[in-house]
Design a protein around this motif. Sequence first.
Motif, PDB file in Angstrom:
ATOM      1  N   ALA A  94       0.856  -1.188   0.000  1.00 38.60           N
ATOM      2  CA  ALA A  94       0.000   0.000   0.000  1.00 38.60           C
ATOM      3  C   ALA A  94       0.887   1.230   0.000  1.00 38.60           C
ATOM      4  O   ALA A  94       1.716   1.411   0.897  1.00 38.60           O
ATOM      5  N   GLU A  95       0.716   2.047  -1.037  1.00 37.67           N
ATOM      6  CA  GLU A  95       1.462   3.295  -1.122  1.00 37.67           C
ATOM      7  C   GLU A  95       0.698   4.379  -0.368  1.00 37.67           C
ATOM      8  O   GLU A  95      -0.528   4.443  -0.429  1.00 37.67           O
ATOM      9  N   ILE A  96       1.433   5.228   0.350  1.00 38.59           N
ATOM     10  CA  ILE A  96       0.831   6.320   1.112  1.00 38.59           C
ATOM     11  C   ILE A  96       1.405   7.628   0.574  1.00 38.59           C
ATOM     12  O   ILE A  96       2.629   7.785   0.490  1.00 38.59           O
ATOM     13  N   VAL A  97       0.518   8.533   0.166  1.00 38.60           N
ATOM     14  CA  VAL A  97       0.942   9.794  -0.437  1.00 38.60           C
ATOM     15  C   VAL A  97       0.504  10.968   0.439  1.00 38.60           C
ATOM     16  O   VAL A  97      -0.402  10.843   1.245  1.00 38.60           O
ATOM     17  N   GLY A  98       1.156  12.096   0.272  1.00 37.18           N
ATOM     18  CA  GLY A  98       0.802  13.270   1.057  1.00 37.18           C
ATOM     19  C   GLY A  98       1.907  14.288   1.026  1.00 37.18           C
ATOM     20  O   GLY A  98       2.173  14.892  -0.006  1.00 37.18           O
ATOM     21  N   ILE A  99       2.598  14.439   2.117  1.00 41.00           N
ATOM     22  CA  ILE A  99       3.657  15.430   2.234  1.00 41.00           C
ATOM     23  C   ILE A  99       4.779  15.096   1.241  1.00 41.00           C
ATOM     24  O   ILE A  99       5.312  13.981   1.268  1.00 41.00           O
ATOM     25  N   PRO A 100       5.113  16.044   0.344  1.00 42.24           N
ATOM     26  CA  PRO A 100       6.164  15.765  -0.643  1.00 42.24           C
ATOM     27  C   PRO A 100       7.466  15.311   0.020  1.00 42.24           C
ATOM     28  O   PRO A 100       7.870  15.832   1.059  1.00 42.24           O
ATOM     29  N   TYR A 101       8.084  14.326  -0.586  1.00 45.08           N
ATOM     30  CA  TYR A 101       9.338  13.719  -0.153  1.00 45.08           C
ATOM     31  C   TYR A 101       9.190  12.845   1.091  1.00 45.08           C
ATOM     32  O   TYR A 101      10.165  12.276   1.562  1.00 45.08           O
ATOM     33  N   LEU A 102       7.990  12.768   1.647  1.00 43.50           N
ATOM     34  CA  LEU A 102       7.765  11.919   2.820  1.00 43.50           C
ATOM     35  C   LEU A 102       6.685  10.872   2.544  1.00 43.50           C
ATOM     36  O   LEU A 102       5.978  10.449   3.443  1.00 43.50           O
ATOM     37  N   GLU A 103       6.570  10.465   1.263  1.00 44.41           N
ATOM     38  CA  GLU A 103       5.598   9.437   0.915  1.00 44.41           C
ATOM     39  C   GLU A 103       5.991   8.137   1.615  1.00 44.41           C
ATOM     40  O   GLU A 103       7.168   7.824   1.759  1.00 44.41           O
ATOM     41  N   GLY A 104       4.992   7.385   2.008  1.00 47.14           N
ATOM     42  CA  GLY A 104       5.258   6.157   2.741  1.00 47.14           C
ATOM     43  C   GLY A 104       4.748   4.928   2.024  1.00 47.14           C
ATOM     44  O   GLY A 104       4.203   4.994   0.924  1.00 47.14           O
ATOM     45  N   MET A 105       4.949   3.794   2.665  1.00 45.56           N
ATOM     46  CA  MET A 105       4.410   2.543   2.167  1.00 45.56           C
ATOM     47  C   MET A 105       4.283   1.550   3.304  1.00 45.56           C
ATOM     48  O   MET A 105       5.003   1.627   4.306  1.00 45.56           O
ATOM     49  N   VAL A 106       3.324   0.657   3.145  1.00 47.87           N
ATOM     50  CA  VAL A 106       3.107  -0.434   4.087  1.00 47.87           C
ATOM     51  C   VAL A 106       3.087  -1.706   3.259  1.00 47.87           C
ATOM     52  O   VAL A 106       2.402  -1.774   2.240  1.00 47.87           O
ATOM     53  N   SER A 107       3.841  -2.704   3.691  1.00 49.80           N
ATOM     54  CA  SER A 107       3.885  -3.959   2.945  1.00 49.80           C
ATOM     55  C   SER A 107       3.859  -5.144   3.896  1.00 49.80           C
ATOM     56  O   SER A 107       4.458  -5.101   4.967  1.00 49.80           O
ATOM     57  N   VAL A 108       3.151  -6.181   3.443  1.00 51.10           N
ATOM     58  CA  VAL A 108       3.127  -7.439   4.181  1.00 51.10           C
ATOM     59  C   VAL A 108       3.422  -8.552   3.178  1.00 51.10           C
ATOM     60  O   VAL A 108       2.795  -8.621   2.119  1.00 51.10           O
ATOM     61  N   PHE A 124       1.114 -14.876   6.877  1.00 57.17           N
ATOM     62  CA  PHE A 124       1.931 -13.661   6.781  1.00 57.17           C
ATOM     63  C   PHE A 124       3.237 -13.859   7.534  1.00 57.17           C
ATOM     64  O   PHE A 124       3.253 -14.402   8.633  1.00 57.17           O
ATOM     65  N   ASN A 125       4.351 -13.383   6.924  1.00 53.05           N
ATOM     66  CA  ASN A 125       5.637 -13.633   7.568  1.00 53.05           C
ATOM     67  C   ASN A 125       6.580 -12.428   7.646  1.00 53.05           C
ATOM     68  O   ASN A 125       7.610 -12.512   8.278  1.00 53.05           O
ATOM     69  N   ARG A 126       6.236 -11.319   6.994  1.00 52.16           N
ATOM     70  CA  ARG A 126       7.117 -10.147   7.084  1.00 52.16           C
ATOM     71  C   ARG A 126       6.302  -8.873   6.913  1.00 52.16           C
ATOM     72  O   ARG A 126       5.415  -8.807   6.071  1.00 52.16           O
ATOM     73  N   PHE A 127       6.644  -7.860   7.701  1.00 52.90           N
ATOM     74  CA  PHE A 127       5.945  -6.578   7.697  1.00 52.90           C
ATOM     75  C   PHE A 127       6.976  -5.477   7.528  1.00 52.90           C
ATOM     76  O   PHE A 127       7.992  -5.455   8.222  1.00 52.90           O
ATOM     77  N   VAL A 128       6.710  -4.550   6.580  1.00 52.11           N
ATOM     78  CA  VAL A 128       7.607  -3.409   6.359  1.00 52.11           C
ATOM     79  C   VAL A 128       6.753  -2.154   6.260  1.00 52.11           C
ATOM     80  O   VAL A 128       5.780  -2.111   5.507  1.00 52.11           O
ATOM     81  N   ILE A 129       7.097  -1.128   7.034  1.00 52.82           N
ATOM     82  CA  ILE A 129       6.441   0.167   6.924  1.00 52.82           C
ATOM     83  C   ILE A 129       7.522   1.241   7.036  1.00 52.82           C
ATOM     84  O   ILE A 129       8.409   1.157   7.895  1.00 52.82           O
ATOM     85  N   GLY A 130       7.465   2.210   6.139  1.00 53.07           N
ATOM     86  CA  GLY A 130       8.475   3.259   6.184  1.00 53.07           C
ATOM     87  C   GLY A 130       8.288   4.274   5.076  1.00 53.07           C
ATOM     88  O   GLY A 130       7.286   4.253   4.352  1.00 53.07           O
ATOM     89  N   LEU A 131       9.249   5.155   4.953  1.00 50.46           N
ATOM     90  CA  LEU A 131       9.226   6.179   3.916  1.00 50.46           C
ATOM     91  C   LEU A 131       9.759   5.595   2.611  1.00 50.46           C
ATOM     92  O   LEU A 131      10.789   4.916   2.598  1.00 50.46           O
ATOM     93  N   GLN A 132       9.077   5.883   1.514  1.00 47.53           N
ATOM     94  CA  GLN A 132       9.478   5.335   0.221  1.00 47.53           C
ATOM     95  C   GLN A 132      10.927   5.692  -0.122  1.00 47.53           C
ATOM     96  O   GLN A 132      11.668   4.866  -0.647  1.00 47.53           O
ATOM     97  N   ARG A 133      11.353   6.907   0.191  1.00 47.58           N
ATOM     98  CA  ARG A 133      12.720   7.340  -0.137  1.00 47.58           C
ATOM     99  C   ARG A 133      13.768   6.541   0.635  1.00 47.58           C
ATOM    100  O   ARG A 133      14.806   6.183   0.092  1.00 47.58           O
ATOM    101  N   LEU A 134      13.507   6.270   1.906  1.00 45.80           N
ATOM    102  CA  LEU A 134      14.481   5.528   2.711  1.00 45.80           C
ATOM    103  C   LEU A 134      14.526   4.060   2.315  1.00 45.80           C
ATOM    104  O   LEU A 134      15.560   3.400   2.456  1.00 45.80           O
ATOM    105  N   ILE A 135      13.411   3.559   1.833  1.00 44.71           N
ATOM    106  CA  ILE A 135      13.347   2.166   1.391  1.00 44.71           C
ATOM    107  C   ILE A 135      13.840   2.043  -0.052  1.00 44.71           C
ATOM    108  O   ILE A 135      14.128   0.962  -0.524  1.00 44.71           O
ATOM    109  N   SER A 136      13.930   3.168  -0.752  1.00 39.77           N
ATOM    110  CA  SER A 136      14.244   3.225  -2.186  1.00 39.77           C
ATOM    111  C   SER A 136      13.139   2.564  -3.008  1.00 39.77           C
ATOM    112  O   SER A 136      13.400   1.927  -4.025  1.00 39.77           O
ATOM    113  N   TYR A 137      11.904   2.716  -2.543  1.00 38.02           N
ATOM    114  CA  TYR A 137      10.759   2.135  -3.250  1.00 38.02           C
ATOM    115  C   TYR A 137      10.462   2.939  -4.501  1.00 38.02           C
ATOM    116  O   TYR A 137      10.356   4.158  -4.459  1.00 38.02           O
ATOM    117  N   GLN A 138      10.337   2.229  -5.631  1.00 36.75           N
ATOM    118  CA  GLN A 138       9.964   2.865  -6.887  1.00 36.75           C
ATOM    119  C   GLN A 138       8.721   2.219  -7.477  1.00 36.75           C
ATOM    120  O   GLN A 138       7.836   2.903  -7.955  1.00 36.75           O
TER     121      GLN A 138
END
Length: 195
Positions: A94-108, A124-138
């Motif tokens: 799940a991509e989370i949008v809002g504040i520029p440069y602070l977009e997030g994501m939640v993944s299971v 379910f075996n792994r959970f990741v939540i964080g900022l897209q930029r820090l995760i390098s999510y594209q």
Amino acid sequence: MLKKATLLEAIAGKNRGLLATESDKTAILSAIAQLEDYNPTPRPVEALELLDGNWRLLYTNSQELLGIDRFPFYNLGQIYQCIRARTGKIYNIAEIVGIPYLEGMVSVAARFEAVSQKRVQVKFNRFVIGLQRLISYQYPNQFIDEIESDKKFLAVDFTLQEQQQQGWLDITYLDEDMRIGRGNVGSVFVLTKVK
């Protein structure tokens, strides 16, 4: 197909369910049930070629997913369910949008196992939540490749106990570009395949 067009019309403009009123939800569930009666794939769990790929969520009544939209200053972006049928793996993103440069994501991440012709048991075996930029999510495939390589992300990233985090999903409709599923907590999901 007319029933498919009816469902797509019913969910149009509902922002994956966030904007659906109670009467909208009733009409959508009715359209889903009518389409499920015409499922062209009677044994969807065995149709690996159709199941495999990245699916984008069009509609759900899952309060767990729709609740992600309640983060202050953020909105729910695209939601994907990426199935790797041959290895029995599912990645919900799940991509989370809002504040520029602070977009997030939640993944299971999860493993799945067929328990009938239309039902899969999901663990379910792994959970990741964080900022897209820090995760390098594209995009989903790049992120999944990194998960597959056991990369640890600069995010909240932890392993889940599969025995405690599980459920099931019935695949009630499947064709080349649409999938409908019903989960163990009464949730319904309508997804379209990303080409």
